[in-house]
Design a protein around this motif. Structure first.
Motif, PDB file in Angstrom:
ATOM      1  N   LEU A 147       0.819  -1.294  -0.164  1.00  0.00           N
ATOM      2  CA  LEU A 147      -0.121   0.049   0.149  1.00  0.00           C
ATOM      3  C   LEU A 147       0.952   1.299  -0.206  1.00  0.00           C
ATOM      4  N   MET A 148       0.276   2.366  -0.679  1.00  0.00           N
ATOM      5  CA  MET A 148       0.847   3.569  -0.476  1.00  0.00           C
ATOM      6  C   MET A 148       0.187   4.107   0.689  1.00  0.00           C
ATOM      7  N   VAL A 149       1.573   5.068   1.263  1.00  0.00           N
ATOM      8  CA  VAL A 149       1.218   6.147   2.339  1.00  0.00           C
ATOM      9  C   VAL A 149       1.420   7.319   2.331  1.00  0.00           C
ATOM     10  N   VAL A 150       0.291   8.083   2.346  1.00  0.00           N
ATOM     11  CA  VAL A 150       0.255   9.735   2.224  1.00  0.00           C
ATOM     12  C   VAL A 150       0.250  10.229   3.836  1.00  0.00           C
ATOM     13  N   GLU A 151       1.130  11.136   3.793  1.00  0.00           N
ATOM     14  CA  GLU A 151       1.273  11.760   5.289  1.00  0.00           C
ATOM     15  C   GLU A 151       0.464  13.356   4.879  1.00  0.00           C
ATOM     16  N   ASP A 152      -0.706  13.193   5.836  1.00  0.00           N
ATOM     17  CA  ASP A 152      -1.033  14.816   5.924  1.00  0.00           C
ATOM     18  C   ASP A 152      -0.324  15.205   7.070  1.00  0.00           C
ATOM     19  N   ALA A 153       0.679  16.021   6.607  1.00  0.00           N
ATOM     20  CA  ALA A 153       1.443  16.857   7.943  1.00  0.00           C
ATOM     21  C   ALA A 153       1.147  18.193   7.759  1.00  0.00           C
ATOM     22  N   ALA A 154       0.106  18.517   7.651  1.00  0.00           N
ATOM     23  CA  ALA A 154      -0.380  20.040   7.429  1.00  0.00           C
ATOM     24  C   ALA A 154      -0.006  20.856   8.580  1.00  0.00           C
ATOM     25  N   GLN A 155      -0.046  20.077   9.671  1.00  0.00           N
ATOM     26  CA  GLN A 155       0.287  20.772  11.092  1.00  0.00           C
ATOM     27  C   GLN A 155       1.856  20.613  11.475  1.00  0.00           C
ATOM     28  N   GLY A 156       2.509  19.749  10.711  1.00  0.00           N
ATOM     29  CA  GLY A 156       3.609  19.070  11.198  1.00  0.00           C
ATOM     30  C   GLY A 156       5.148  19.461  10.626  1.00  0.00           C
ATOM     31  N   GLY A 170       6.452   8.465   4.919  1.00  0.00           N
ATOM     32  CA  GLY A 170       5.566   7.786   3.697  1.00  0.00           C
ATOM     33  C   GLY A 170       6.016   8.246   2.326  1.00  0.00           C
ATOM     34  N   ASP A 171       5.406   7.743   1.273  1.00  0.00           N
ATOM     35  CA  ASP A 171       5.529   7.858   0.001  1.00  0.00           C
ATOM     36  C   ASP A 171       5.409   9.387  -0.293  1.00  0.00           C
ATOM     37  N   PHE A 172       4.553  10.013  -0.012  1.00  0.00           N
ATOM     38  CA  PHE A 172       4.226  11.465   0.070  1.00  0.00           C
ATOM     39  C   PHE A 172       3.740  12.210   1.464  1.00  0.00           C
ATOM     40  N   GLY A 173       4.440  13.389   1.291  1.00  0.00           N
ATOM     41  CA  GLY A 173       4.130  14.185   2.487  1.00  0.00           C
ATOM     42  C   GLY A 173       3.546  15.484   2.015  1.00  0.00           C
ATOM     43  N   CYS A 174       2.475  16.234   2.973  1.00  0.00           N
ATOM     44  CA  CYS A 174       1.861  17.237   2.499  1.00  0.00           C
ATOM     45  C   CYS A 174       1.819  18.326   3.772  1.00  0.00           C
ATOM     46  N   TYR A 175       2.313  19.679   3.339  1.00  0.00           N
ATOM     47  CA  TYR A 175       2.534  20.787   4.494  1.00  0.00           C
ATOM     48  C   TYR A 175       1.425  21.706   4.191  1.00  0.00           C
ATOM     49  N   SER A 176       1.049  22.374   5.136  1.00  0.00           N
ATOM     50  CA  SER A 176      -0.224  23.606   4.640  1.00  0.00           C
ATOM     51  C   SER A 176       0.731  24.926   5.469  1.00  0.00           C
ATOM     52  N   PHE A 177       0.692  25.985   4.440  1.00  0.00           N
ATOM     53  CA  PHE A 177       1.249  27.049   4.715  1.00  0.00           C
ATOM     54  C   PHE A 177       0.027  28.194   4.656  1.00  0.00           C
ATOM     55  N   HIS A 178      -1.137  27.778   5.231  1.00  0.00           N
ATOM     56  CA  HIS A 178      -2.326  28.334   5.550  1.00  0.00           C
ATOM     57  C   HIS A 178      -2.107  29.471   6.714  1.00  0.00           C
ATOM     58  N   GLU A 179      -3.059  30.585   6.655  1.00  0.00           N
ATOM     59  CA  GLU A 179      -2.857  31.466   7.795  1.00  0.00           C
ATOM     60  C   GLU A 179      -2.736  31.255   8.887  1.00  0.00           C
ATOM     61  N   THR A 180      -3.377  29.998   9.254  1.00  0.00           N
ATOM     62  CA  THR A 180      -3.805  29.328  10.726  1.00  0.00           C
ATOM     63  C   THR A 180      -2.327  28.579  11.175  1.00  0.00           C
ATOM     64  N   PHE A 183       3.821  28.591   9.792  1.00  0.00           N
ATOM     65  CA  PHE A 183       4.600  29.294   8.745  1.00  0.00           C
ATOM     66  C   PHE A 183       3.362  29.633   7.477  1.00  0.00           C
ATOM     67  N   SER A 184       3.502  30.892   7.033  1.00  0.00           N
ATOM     68  CA  SER A 184       2.153  31.063   6.225  1.00  0.00           C
ATOM     69  C   SER A 184       2.431  31.901   4.923  1.00  0.00           C
ATOM     70  N   MET A 185       1.835  31.509   4.018  1.00  0.00           N
ATOM     71  CA  MET A 185       1.782  32.419   2.796  1.00  0.00           C
ATOM     72  C   MET A 185       0.324  32.869   2.371  1.00  0.00           C
ATOM     73  N   GLY A 186      -0.644  32.787   3.313  1.00  0.00           N
ATOM     74  CA  GLY A 186      -2.054  33.218   3.342  1.00  0.00           C
ATOM     75  C   GLY A 186      -2.715  31.878   2.899  1.00  0.00           C
ATOM     76  N   GLU A 187      -2.533  31.342   1.857  1.00  0.00           N
ATOM     77  CA  GLU A 187      -3.006  30.025   1.258  1.00  0.00           C
ATOM     78  C   GLU A 187      -1.869  29.368   0.627  1.00  0.00           C
ATOM     79  N   GLY A 188      -1.477  28.255   0.948  1.00  0.00           N
ATOM     80  CA  GLY A 188      -0.084  27.405   0.467  1.00  0.00           C
ATOM     81  C   GLY A 188      -0.017  26.260   1.116  1.00  0.00           C
TER      82      GLY A 188
END
Length: 376
Positions: A147-156, A170-180, A183-188
């Motif tokens: 199985l593939m593993v995707v890390e939702d590391a929005a807060q991480g 995991g195979d792929f990781g995802c970060y968030s740079f939302h204003e909350t 680190f932020s770029m507004g939306e990103g």
């Protein structure tokens, strides 16, 4: 009123944004986009970081790179933001929700294997509040079942699990740079790619299905439509705002962790008296001070505390409504096993103000208000 969140601002943002404008390159993959990507690659050791327009889009790219198709199943927690499920549901997959651990609010790794069927293609984990899931167990399950593993590391971002950066395991990781976020770029957001074999496909996917990235590097004399894709590139103006915070990343992290530790120390007597519960950081996990929450006795007590804090000019908020109980969750997913903790714990959790500019005095005041509510 002490706000729940204030977008991070370090003082250099306007200067960097001005530089981006003056460069006459304000679309995607300009100077600051490259600097941000290089920064993330440097701190994480990932093979490739691609800055995106949101963590949602990073997750959608991950789902496409996992080749998720109609009829597939993806295992994930119900206690998460909608984007975790949306990314896979958009590809025609069914979301298979499993229960969480009450200590970390992360997916219960001991329940994943029982939820696997012949249709399962991936596991999507969410590192809640920057606290790592039990990734050794999860990766072992994924390997044994292909199985593939995707890390939702929005807060991480800048968090680790046994010395490894969240988003790189995991195979792929995802970060968030939302204003909350820290680190932020507004939306990103950003997509982290572990295996180099996926980099070219990801670049094509991100550049509307073209090999434009290779063209800019001088590897081809013209770019062509190579595959399906979309526009996932943020403006370099947004990246310039973000890079201003990356330049002082340690300072931002240290400030948030200091406030987190202050909350914990001040509220520990309430926890020891059995009035509230505090966050748990398992051994081997290092967090980034993204969030500080407490758990009340039940939803009714939480509602009273929210009102009390509002009367003290402090904004406190609860978090996710479990996806499996939402209309779309009922339509596009199913809950495997018993919901012992997801709903119950979600109804108790309350987040206190946490942001880079939060002061020591404000933190003490907020904790004092919580203690006053409980008569301490």
């Amino acid at each position: 009123m002490i706000r729940f969140n204030v977008p991070p601002y370090t003082g250099k943002e306007m200067d960097n944004m001005k530089k981006a404008v003056e460069s006459m390159h304000i679309c995607g993959d300009g100077e600051f986009t490259k600097k941000c990507s290089k920064f993330v690659e440097g701190i994480t050791g990932t093979s490739k970081c691609l800055l995106t327009t949101s963590c949602t889009h990073a997750l959608e790219m991950a789902a496409l790179l996992c080749d998720i198709r109609q009829g597939d199943e993806v295992i994930l927690p119900s206690y998460t933001f909608v984007s975790t499920a949306d990314a896979f549901v958009l590809r025609g997959a069914k979301a298979v929700f499993v229960d969480i651990r009450p200590d970390t609010m992360n997916i219960d790794e001991t329940l994943i294997e029982a939820a696997i069927t012949e249709k399962t293609r991936a596991i999507a984990v969410v590192h809640y509040a920057g606290i790592g899931c039990e990734m050794d167990t999860i990766m072992d399950i994924a390997r044994r079942h292909n199985l593939m593993v995707v890390e939702d590391a929005a807060q991480g971002i800048m968090c680790t699990y046994k010395g490894r950066q969240l988003g790189t395991i995991g195979d792929f990781g995802c970060y968030s740079f939302h204003e909350t976020k820290n680190f932020s770029m507004g939306e990103g957001g950003a997509l982290l790619i572990r295996e180099p074999e996926y980099i070219e496909k990801a670049e094509i996917l991100r550049e509307k299905g073209t090999d434009r990235s290779k063209y800019y590097r001088g590897q081809v004399d013209k770019y062509r439509w190579q595959n399906y894709g979309s526009s996932y590139l943020p403006s370099d103006i947004n990246a310039a705002y973000l890079y201003s915070q990356f330049e002082v990343a340690d300072k931002v992290n240290e400030a948030r962790i200091a406030r987190w530790n202050q909350y914990y120390e001040l509220l520990l007597p309430l926890a020891e008296a059995g009035k509230i519960e505090l966050p748990v950081v398992p051994e081997g996990c290092v967090h980034n001070g993204h969030m500080f929450y407490i758990k009340t006795k039940d939803m009714e007590e939480r509602a009273r505390l929210i009102d009390f804090m509002k009367g003290k000019d402090v904004l406190t908020v609860f978090h996710y409504i479990p996806l499996h109980s939402a209309p779309a969750g009922l339509k596009f997913g199913r809950f495997h096993g018993e919901d012992r903790y997801t709903t119950r714990e979600s109804e108790r959790l309350l987040r206190l103000p946490m942001f880079y500019q939060l002061t020591e005095d404000e933190t003490a005041y907020i904790a004092g208000c919580v203690k006053e509510f409980y008569g301490a």
